[in-house]
Design a protein around this motif. Structure first.
Motif, PDB file in Angstrom:
ATOM      1  N   LYS A  49      33.477  96.414  24.414  1.00 49.43           N
ATOM      2  CA  LYS A  49      32.998  97.394  23.442  1.00 49.43           C
ATOM      3  C   LYS A  49      32.564  96.733  22.138  1.00 49.43           C
ATOM      4  N   TYR A  50      33.403  95.832  21.637  1.00 47.58           N
ATOM      5  CA  TYR A  50      33.090  95.197  20.357  1.00 47.58           C
ATOM      6  C   TYR A  50      31.941  94.201  20.480  1.00 47.58           C
ATOM      7  N   THR A  51      31.794  93.582  21.633  1.00 49.33           N
ATOM      8  CA  THR A  51      30.630  92.721  21.854  1.00 49.33           C
ATOM      9  C   THR A  51      29.360  93.557  21.868  1.00 49.33           C
ATOM     10  N   SER A  52      29.460  94.736  22.446  1.00 52.39           N
ATOM     11  CA  SER A  52      28.332  95.674  22.429  1.00 52.39           C
ATOM     12  C   SER A  52      27.947  96.027  21.003  1.00 52.39           C
ATOM     13  N   VAL A  53      28.955  96.177  20.138  1.00 48.28           N
ATOM     14  CA  VAL A  53      28.694  96.464  18.724  1.00 48.28           C
ATOM     15  C   VAL A  53      27.868  95.346  18.095  1.00 48.28           C
ATOM     16  N   VAL A  54      28.261  94.091  18.387  1.00 41.50           N
ATOM     17  CA  VAL A  54      27.546  92.940  17.819  1.00 41.50           C
ATOM     18  C   VAL A  54      26.065  92.992  18.174  1.00 41.50           C
ATOM     19  N   VAL A  55      25.770  93.236  19.447  1.00 43.87           N
ATOM     20  CA  VAL A  55      24.377  93.227  19.914  1.00 43.87           C
ATOM     21  C   VAL A  55      23.600  94.412  19.360  1.00 43.87           C
ATOM     22  N   PHE A  56      24.122  95.602  19.560  1.00 46.93           N
ATOM     23  CA  PHE A  56      23.377  96.799  19.204  1.00 46.93           C
ATOM     24  C   PHE A  56      23.330  97.054  17.699  1.00 46.93           C
ATOM     25  N   GLN A  57      24.390  96.645  16.984  1.00 43.82           N
ATOM     26  CA  GLN A  57      24.377  96.868  15.538  1.00 43.82           C
ATOM     27  C   GLN A  57      23.254  96.092  14.870  1.00 43.82           C
ATOM     28  N   VAL A  58      23.050  94.852  15.288  1.00 46.41           N
ATOM     29  CA  VAL A  58      21.966  94.036  14.718  1.00 46.41           C
ATOM     30  C   VAL A  58      20.609  94.647  15.041  1.00 46.41           C
ATOM     31  N   LEU A  59      20.430  95.084  16.290  1.00 44.64           N
ATOM     32  CA  LEU A  59      19.160  95.687  16.690  1.00 44.64           C
ATOM     33  C   LEU A  59      18.889  96.986  15.935  1.00 44.64           C
ATOM     34  N   ILE A  60      19.908  97.825  15.838  1.00 38.91           N
ATOM     35  CA  ILE A  60      19.754  99.110  15.155  1.00 38.91           C
ATOM     36  C   ILE A  60      19.492  98.905  13.669  1.00 38.91           C
ATOM     37  N   ALA A  61      20.228  97.968  13.066  1.00 35.34           N
ATOM     38  CA  ALA A  61      20.059  97.715  11.629  1.00 35.34           C
ATOM     39  C   ALA A  61      18.673  97.182  11.321  1.00 35.34           C
ATOM     40  N   SER A  62      18.196  96.242  12.130  1.00 34.76           N
ATOM     41  CA  SER A  62      16.859  95.687  11.908  1.00 34.76           C
ATOM     42  C   SER A  62      15.794  96.772  12.039  1.00 34.76           C
ATOM     43  N   PHE A  63      15.942  97.605  13.059  1.00 36.34           N
ATOM     44  CA  PHE A  63      14.998  98.708  13.255  1.00 36.34           C
ATOM     45  C   PHE A  63      15.061  99.680  12.079  1.00 36.34           C
ATOM     46  N   SER A  64      16.273  99.998  11.629  1.00 39.72           N
ATOM     47  CA  SER A  64      16.453 100.963  10.546  1.00 39.72           C
ATOM     48  C   SER A  64      15.835 100.484   9.242  1.00 39.72           C
ATOM     49  N   ASP A  65      16.028  99.197   8.913  1.00 39.93           N
ATOM     50  CA  ASP A  65      15.440  98.645   7.688  1.00 39.93           C
ATOM     51  C   ASP A  65      13.915  98.578   7.788  1.00 39.93           C
ATOM     52  N   LYS A  66      13.405  98.183   8.945  1.00 42.29           N
ATOM     53  CA  LYS A  66      11.968  98.000   9.117  1.00 42.29           C
ATOM     54  C   LYS A  66      11.208  99.320   9.084  1.00 42.29           C
ATOM     55  N   ILE A  76      18.454 108.593  13.841  1.00 40.28           N
ATOM     56  CA  ILE A  76      19.085 107.524  14.623  1.00 40.28           C
ATOM     57  C   ILE A  76      20.547 107.876  14.885  1.00 40.28           C
ATOM     58  N   ILE A  77      21.225 108.374  13.845  1.00 39.51           N
ATOM     59  CA  ILE A  77      22.619 108.802  13.998  1.00 39.51           C
ATOM     60  C   ILE A  77      22.734 109.917  15.034  1.00 39.51           C
ATOM     61  N   ALA A  78      21.787 110.861  15.002  1.00 41.79           N
ATOM     62  CA  ALA A  78      21.797 111.986  15.953  1.00 41.79           C
ATOM     63  C   ALA A  78      21.664 111.494  17.389  1.00 41.79           C
ATOM     64  N   ASP A 349      17.651  95.271   1.976  1.00 43.55           N
ATOM     65  CA  ASP A 349      18.467  94.865   3.122  1.00 43.55           C
ATOM     66  C   ASP A 349      19.807  95.588   3.181  1.00 43.55           C
ATOM     67  N   VAL A 350      19.885  96.759   2.555  1.00 40.29           N
ATOM     68  CA  VAL A 350      21.184  97.423   2.463  1.00 40.29           C
ATOM     69  C   VAL A 350      21.713  97.866   3.824  1.00 40.29           C
ATOM     70  N   VAL A 351      20.848  98.419   4.673  1.00 38.29           N
ATOM     71  CA  VAL A 351      21.317  98.848   5.993  1.00 38.29           C
ATOM     72  C   VAL A 351      21.776  97.637   6.793  1.00 38.29           C
ATOM     73  N   LYS A 352      20.969  96.584   6.750  1.00 42.48           N
ATOM     74  CA  LYS A 352      21.329  95.354   7.468  1.00 42.48           C
ATOM     75  C   LYS A 352      22.599  94.742   6.895  1.00 42.48           C
ATOM     76  N   GLY A 353      22.728  94.759   5.567  1.00 42.48           N
ATOM     77  CA  GLY A 353      23.899  94.171   4.925  1.00 42.48           C
ATOM     78  C   GLY A 353      25.187  94.863   5.308  1.00 42.48           C
ATOM     79  N   VAL A 354      25.175  96.197   5.289  1.00 40.36           N
ATOM     80  CA  VAL A 354      26.363  96.961   5.692  1.00 40.36           C
ATOM     81  C   VAL A 354      26.607  96.799   7.189  1.00 40.36           C
TER      82      VAL A 354
END
Length: 422
Positions: A49-66, A76-78, A349-354
């Protein structure tokens, strides 16, 4: 009046998320034990589960900032919330083995665990673009609902069976979805003037900031290369949460070994969460007299003290009371980490930073701890696991102390002179 309404809406959003988290996170181990998984399997599933967080969090954050202006965070939250609902239903309805549970936990990590930093980032987007929002009070509402619902879930589990808490998870996810969709739209047209940073750093009071920081979006690699204080903070948080995970994953077993029940475990979680609320309510006053850096050192120190108190508690009552040390532990972290990002990273970079903080803590830190805790418990016993959590937490304290003396950013960073000596 509009700003008060925004704070109320955001407080409800935080409340609904942490109510969901009370089921989906606090009761993971009891749920898996009820489904027949052993200690090694529980550790491995949590690691997945936590490894999944590592992968998807980076992808989601990059997409969200871009695509921040084109794809609102609340959409995205929905989407993540809806997927989590379907995942919980499948896990409840289908009797599956370890392989099926791996798929379920990949999806849970990619959804529920990735939502929290997005909700935090939403508050920063509001503040970045002209809206005043009381984040600390809103976050306190989250702690309050976590506290109350941990007790509710404990009583529910003892009454109806642990596996049925997944139905509660689905129902609360619906409430989260509704509270998220009614959130105000972020006005990205506001704040193009040089006074933006001064305005956005305000939640309850205006604090002067000498110079506006750059707003362009950078990669995660850029942040890790040119912001050494932030990197040290990530490492310290990783060890702090690693120690927390080692200490908390099998806390239900500690409670039961002391003669307690799921309800007692829920009460311990209640005290843990309620202890965070006073800190959240006075956080802005604390911030006036103590720097964010020193507050985060305090956070790591008290997380270590709580781990030690939990490890050596002679009774259920003492264990429950020891959770009040969270007052200056993660009670500081949740608000403090948001302000740390605001003070140390470019505003673009606030979304990515958090999100990277979530990657380091809930992702990498807890993934490693999950792999270790199952192995340590199986090989050396529960007490050895709890003692190990203390020593890992101490490493977090040491790295936080090193972080105190580090520079915020490297002067050679392209276009980064404005922040080099901030």
């Amino acid at each position: 009046m509009e700003e008060k309404k925004l704070t109320i809406k955001y407080a409800v959003l935080q409340g609904m998320y942490w109510m969901l988290a009370a089921v989906a996170m606090a009761y993971v181990t009891p749920l898996l034990e009820a489904k027949g998984f052993d200690s090694m399997e529980i550790g491995m599933l949590n690691a997945v589960k936590y490894t999944s967080v590592v992968v998807f969090q980076v992808l989601i954050a990059s997409f969200s900032d871009k695509y921040a202006e084109r794809v609102p965070l609340k959409y995205i939250i929905a989407l993540l919330t809806v997927v989590s609902m379907g995942t919980a239903w499948v896990f409840w309805a289908v009797d599956m083995g370890f392989a099926g549970a791996v798929v379920i936990f990949i999806l849970l990590g990619a959804t529920i665990n990735c939502i929290s930093p997005l909700i935090d980032s939403l508050s920063i987007q509001y503040m970045n673009h002209g809206r005043k929002l009381n984040y600390t009070v809103s976050r306190a509402c989250g702690s309050f609902t976590w506290a109350i619902f941990c007790v509710v879930v404990g009583v529910f589990a003892d009454t109806f069976g642990v596996t049925h808490i997944l139905l509660l998870q689905i129902g609360i996810a619906v409430l989260l979805l509704i509270s998220n969709l009614v959130m105000d739209k972020v006005d990205f047209t506001w704040g193009k003037s040089a006074s933006l940073l001064q305005e956005r750093c305000t939640i309850q009071e205006i604090e002067a900031v000498p110079e506006k920081r750059e707003s362009q979006v950078h990669t995660a690699g850029y942040l890790l290369r040119y912001f050494p204080k932030y990197v040290l903070f990530l490492v310290a948080c990783m060890f702090t949460f690693m120690g927390y995970n080692l200490n908390a994953t099998f806390m239900i077993d500690v409670v039961q070994n002391l003669g307690g029940s799921h309800t007692d475990y829920g009460v311990a979680q209640f005290v843990l969460a309620m202890a965070e609320i006073p800190t959240a309510l006075v956080f802005m006053k604390m911030k006036k007299y103590i720097s964010i850096d020193k507050l985060m050192v305090c956070c790591s120190l008290f997380c270590t003290l709580r781990a030690a108190a939990t490890t050596f508690a002679p009774s259920v009552l003492v264990l429950i009371l020891s959770q009040s040390l969270e007052l200056l532990g993660l009670g500081i972290f949740y608000a403090g980490s948001v302000f740390f990002v605001m003070e140390n990273l470019p505003e673009g970079d606030v979304v990515k930073g958090v999100s990277l903080i979530n990657v380091a803590t809930v992702g990498i830190g807890e993934a490693i701890a999950s792999l270790l805790c199952g192995s340590i418990k199986a090989a050396f016993g529960l007490q050895a696991l709890m003692v190990a959590s203390i020593f890992v937490s101490l490493i977090g304290v040491f790295v936080m102390l090193v972080m105190l003396r580090a520079k915020r950013s490297v002067e050679k960073a392209p276009g980064n002179r404005a922040m080099a000596n901030c």
